[in-house]
Design a protein around this motif. Structure first.
Motif, mmCIF file in Angstrom:
data_model
loop_
_atom_site.group_PDB
_atom_site.id
_atom_site.type_symbol
_atom_site.label_atom_id
_atom_site.label_comp_id
_atom_site.label_asym_id
_atom_site.label_seq_id
_atom_site.Cartn_x
_atom_site.Cartn_y
_atom_site.Cartn_z
ATOM 1 N N GLY A 237 2.001 7.171 13.166
ATOM 2 C CA GLY A 237 1.941 6.882 11.736
ATOM 3 C C GLY A 237 2.984 5.872 11.332
ATOM 4 N N ASP A 238 4.190 6.057 11.843
ATOM 5 C CA ASP A 238 5.275 5.122 11.568
ATOM 6 C C ASP A 238 4.894 3.711 12.002
ATOM 7 N N LEU A 239 4.342 3.642 13.221
ATOM 8 C CA LEU A 239 3.996 2.326 13.763
ATOM 9 C C LEU A 239 2.891 1.684 12.926
ATOM 10 N N ALA A 240 1.918 2.511 12.498
ATOM 11 C CA ALA A 240 0.854 1.987 11.645
ATOM 12 C C ALA A 240 1.435 1.502 10.320
ATOM 13 N N ILE B 216 0.843 -1.193 0.000
ATOM 14 C CA ILE B 216 0.000 0.000 0.000
ATOM 15 C C ILE B 216 0.879 1.244 0.000
ATOM 16 N N VAL B 217 0.471 2.207 -0.853
ATOM 17 C CA VAL B 217 1.147 3.502 -0.842
ATOM 18 C C VAL B 217 0.132 4.536 -0.398
ATOM 19 N N PHE B 218 0.495 5.257 0.685
ATOM 20 C CA PHE B 218 -0.421 6.280 1.180
ATOM 21 C C PHE B 218 0.036 7.647 0.708
ATOM 22 N N GLN B 219 -0.901 8.572 0.849
ATOM 23 C CA GLN B 219 -0.571 9.937 0.454
ATOM 24 C C GLN B 219 0.526 10.495 1.363
ATOM 25 N N SER B 220 0.302 10.365 2.672
ATOM 26 C CA SER B 220 1.401 10.650 3.603
ATOM 27 C C SER B 220 1.858 9.286 4.134
ATOM 28 N N LEU B 221 2.594 9.255 5.226
ATOM 29 C CA LEU B 221 3.042 7.966 5.778
ATOM 30 C C LEU B 221 3.725 7.134 4.709
ATOM 31 N N ARG B 222 4.739 7.711 4.123
ATOM 32 C CA ARG B 222 5.318 6.987 2.998
ATOM 33 C C ARG B 222 6.385 5.991 3.425
ATOM 34 N N LEU B 223 7.206 6.437 4.390
ATOM 35 C CA LEU B 223 8.367 5.630 4.785
ATOM 36 C C LEU B 223 8.520 5.649 6.301
ATOM 37 N N ASP C 43 -4.746 1.395 16.317
ATOM 38 C CA ASP C 43 -5.893 1.170 15.441
ATOM 39 C C ASP C 43 -5.472 1.619 14.048
ATOM 40 N N LEU C 44 -5.181 0.615 13.218
ATOM 41 C CA LEU C 44 -4.593 0.916 11.921
ATOM 42 C C LEU C 44 -5.437 1.851 11.089
ATOM 43 N N ALA C 45 -6.736 1.473 10.914
ATOM 44 C CA ALA C 45 -7.598 2.241 10.016
ATOM 45 C C ALA C 45 -7.699 3.686 10.485
ATOM 46 N N ALA C 46 -7.881 3.882 11.814
ATOM 47 C CA ALA C 46 -8.045 5.232 12.347
ATOM 48 C C ALA C 46 -6.766 6.036 12.174
ATOM 49 N N THR C 47 -5.644 5.404 12.508
ATOM 50 C CA THR C 47 -4.364 6.101 12.390
ATOM 51 C C THR C 47 -4.112 6.502 10.949
ATOM 52 N N LEU C 48 -4.382 5.577 10.040
ATOM 53 C CA LEU C 48 -4.143 5.870 8.626
ATOM 54 C C LEU C 48 -5.106 6.937 8.135
ATOM 55 N N ALA C 49 -6.372 6.884 8.621
ATOM 56 C CA ALA C 49 -7.358 7.872 8.208
ATOM 57 C C ALA C 49 -6.910 9.260 8.672
ATOM 58 N N ARG C 50 -6.417 9.323 9.939
ATOM 59 C CA ARG C 50 -5.928 10.598 10.460
ATOM 60 C C ARG C 50 -4.765 11.116 9.626
ATOM 61 N N ALA C 51 -3.898 10.171 9.254
ATOM 62 C CA ALA C 51 -2.682 10.584 8.563
ATOM 63 C C ALA C 51 -2.950 11.026 7.135
ATOM 64 N N GLN C 52 -4.107 10.603 6.576
ATOM 65 C CA GLN C 52 -4.357 10.959 5.168
ATOM 66 C C GLN C 52 -4.497 12.450 5.024
#
Ligand SMILES: Nc1ncnc2c1ncn2[C@@H]1O[C@H](COP(=O)(O)OP(=O)(O)OP(=O)(O)O)[C@@H](O)[C@H]1O
Ligand SMILES: [Mg+2]
Lengths: 232, 445
Positions: free
Chosen positions: B344-347, A95-102, B436-445
């Protein structure tokens, strides 16, 4: 892996049927269904809030569907427990996200090496070097992620995703931060790299600029249902 | 995961170094305290082993013990040599060893005594033989090491008990000769030069015609029991004489150098072992009734001496534990805020295929690495500080304190530091575990 999986290999890499999910606030996606063939490239379009990211997370196994089924590489993702789902994702999907890249504390090269290790793959310095070269990252391999520009980080994230040899590559708004020329270049790169790696591609965007590059587009309506599934 | 944990630690090197240093400070303090107090207690116990009672001139009992048992302080004075015979005549006394102090060689005390003194400290000869003729001496292991003295070497004693005493004078008319070198014992005996009591008298021009207590005691010193019996029988009339004329005893002590028109034979102290537990009750009181003599119990004086430091040690330990607590709190705070900052890193790690246990382990490893580094650095600093103190302060060096020695209690401190690090990392690690992966990733988007 049981040998029978090869004997009756699924024709479709991804089969989604009657899938739906609601967030606590009421927003969500579905019900909808679609399929994706191995190595097929597909855009996921739709207005903001239509559920594109939610759908991607469902396919990635990061959310549990309320209704419906997801067959990934023949395995019922929707019916698996968290650990088994993690394992299926590990084996098939990047998966590639918009942020959280690396991962922030280690270099680009170390990120690629770590990605292989976490995916349970043997180290392959040759593949990492080729991929970095292919994406124009070879001179940046030793840099920490924070020392990369937006575009460089985006390509590094793509390299990080491809290095695990995924069957399915999911990308959420990979070009939103880029200008027209950059966006087209990045999307082309994504398509080429996925094609070379033999990975199917599902790319979320509301960026219509990408439409001509992809062979197919799924369009979500504001109601979260599939409004259109068309070859572009 | 160790590699990733290290990378994260390196990524916030400043905070990591601070935490390591804080913990190292606490560990170093605890280690130094442990080494010093253990060494002091052990050394006090070992030096006094086999000595139930010390008889010497009146004065501070602590001073008597420090001078006669630990050879740290000046003696309280001298007692007439008849005291030895008197003690040996007592049925409550199993063993009485005389000590005649007064001189030193380069700061190492020359002690006139009897071969039984060696048994007291478990001393064994590694080279040569015991003293036999006058002016023969056996030197302790550290004396040999520090002075480089070897068998047959002649040396002159200087007056006084320390190397740098004012007006120290060499007794250049009477050189000693080294006839034996003792194996290290880890006791005060390592720092002593042992010779016969008569030799000490000779050096000071004190007339005497027999050995203290027994003319033959030192001739057959290897057969201790025999020597004792012999001395006992021989001393009998001395004891009677003293008892018949207690005033004479007092006179001898009051003006030790004036008795009988010249210096009278004296000893500085007598180390006594009881023959029976009953003697412990009777003997000290009986001796202390004599106006010139005093009896001091090493165990009591040592305990009293050490209680002087109890408060200080407890205070220092509390301070060190406080620093350790501060270090743990700091590790906890840093890890927790770091875990939040890189949610975010941990997710992402989880999405990349790391199991929750692995993410948990990474954060735990960060805590443990900080703790281990702090503990090791602390051990190093603690030992270095102890070694430096031992070199800077001769009193500490004198009790055998060394930064090179390892105390088993340090394992405890090490384990404590690791447990502290693990505990401090537990909550932040659990936060990583529950991501919570989905929540963390949603926040990070
Ligand atoms: N974690 C969440 N908790 C509650 N509601 C959520 C959450 N994530 C998304 N939603 C809601 O679900 C709906 C779909 O959101 P989603 O993020 O999937 O949309 P999207 O198509 O990706 O939008 P965009 O193009 O803006 O990224 C929206 O109404 C959103 O408000
Ligand atoms: Mg979205």
């Amino acid at each position: 892996m049981a040998p029978c999986r090869y004997l009756i290999a699924p024709v479709m890499l991804l089969e989604v049927e009657n899938l739906s999910f609601r967030h606590p606030g009421g927003g969500g996606v579905g019900p909808l269904g679609f399929t994706l063939a191995p190595a097929e490239a597909c855009l996921l379009l739709g207005p903001s809030g239509s559920g594109k990211s939610t759908l991607l997370q469902l396919v990635a196994g990061l959310l549990t569907p309320e209704t419906g089924t997801i067959l990934l590489d023949g395995e019922p993702m929707h019916a698996l427990g968290p650990a088994a789902r993690d394992d299926l994702r590990r084996r098939t999907t990047a998966i590639v996200f918009q942020s959280l890249r690396l991962v922030s504390a280690i270099s680009v090269h170390a990120n690629l090496a770590l990605a292989r290790r976490l995916a349970g793959l043997p180290p392959d310095p040759g593949r990492i070097a080729r991929l970095l070269e292919r994406l124009g990252l070879a001179p940046l391999a030793g840099r920490l992620p924070r020392a990369l520009s937006q575009g460089e980080a985006q390509r590094a994230a793509l390299a990080r995703a491809l290095v695990t040899e995924p069957r399915l590559l999911l990308a959420d708004e990979p070009t939103s931060a880029l200008d027209d020329a950059q966006a087209t270049a990045a999307a082309t790169l994504l398509l080429d790299a996925a094609r070379e790696a033999g990975a199917a591609l599902l790319v979320v965007t509301h960026d219509a600029r990408l439409k001509p590059l992809f062979g197919r587009a799924l369009v979500l309506g504001a109601d979260g249902r599939l409004a259109e599934d068309a070859a572009t | 995961m160790i590699g990733l944990a290290l990378a994260y630690l390196r990524d916030r090197a400043g905070q990591t170094a601070l935490n390591v240093l804080l913990l190292a400070l606490a560990v170093a303090s605890l280690v130094a305290l442990l080494l010093v107090s253990a060494r002091v207690e052990d050394r006090f116990a070992r030096d006094a082993a086999g000595v139930d009672l010390v008889v010497g001139a009146k004065g501070s009992p602590l001073q008597l013990i420090l001078s006669a048992v630990y050879h740290l302080d000046q003696p309280t004075g001298n007692v007439p040599v008849e005291t030895l015979a008197l003690l040996r005549a007592d049925p409550g006394v199993a063993r009485a060893i005389p000590l005649a102090l007064g001189d030193n060689f380069r700061g190492f005390r020359i002690v006139g005594t009897e071969p039984a003194f060696l048994a007291l400290h478990g001393s064994k000869l590694v080279e040569g033989r015991l003293w036999e003729a006058p002016m023969e001496a056996v030197i302790g292991a550290e004396v040999a090491r520090r002075t480089g003295a070897r068998l047959g070497q002649k040396f002159l004693g200087s007056h006084g008990l320390g190397a740098d005493e004012e007006g120290a004078m060499a007794h250049d008319h009477a050189p000693f000769v080294v006839t034996g070198i003792l194996a290290p014992t880890g006791t005060v005996a390592d720092r002593l030069i042992l010779t016969s009591v008569e030799s000490v008298w000779d050096v000071h021009g004190i007339a005497h015609d027999e050995a203290p207590g027994s003319a033959h005691a030192h001739d057959d010193g290897h057969d201790h029991g025999h020597a004792h019996d012999h001395g006992h029988a021989h001393d009998h009339d001395h004891a009677h004489a003293v008892k018949a004329d207690p005033a004479g005893t007092e006179g001898g002590a009051a003006s030790p150098l004036a008795a009988r028109g010249g210096p009278a034979p004296e000893v500085t102290a007598v180390l006594v072992s009881y023959a029976s537990p009953a003697a412990a009750i009777r003997l000290p009181a009986a001796i202390n009734r004599q106006t010139a003599l005093q009896a001091a119990v090493p165990a009591q004086e040592t305990a009293r001496f050490l209680t002087l430091f109890d408060g200080a040690i407890a205070g220092a330990r509390a301070l060190a534990l406080l620093i350790a607590a501060a270090a743990a709190l700091s590790i906890f705070t840093v890890l927790l805020s770091a875990a939040r900052a890189r949610a975010g890193d941990l997710a992402l790690l989880r999405v990349m295929g790391a199991s929750p246990a692995r993410v948990f382990g990474t954060i735990l490893a960060e805590g443990l690495l900080v703790a281990a580094a702090g503990a090791l650095l602390g051990l190093l600093i603690g030992h270095a500080a102890v070694e430096a103190a031992a070199r800077a302060f001769p009193t500490l060096g004198g009790i055998g304190l060394s930064g090179l020695a390892f105390h088993p209690g340090e394992w405890g401190i090490l384990a404590g530091a690791l447990v502290l690090g693990a505990l401090a990392a537990l909550v932040p690690a659990a936060a990583g575990f529950r991501t919570d992966l989905a929540a963390t990733l949603a926040r990070a988007q």
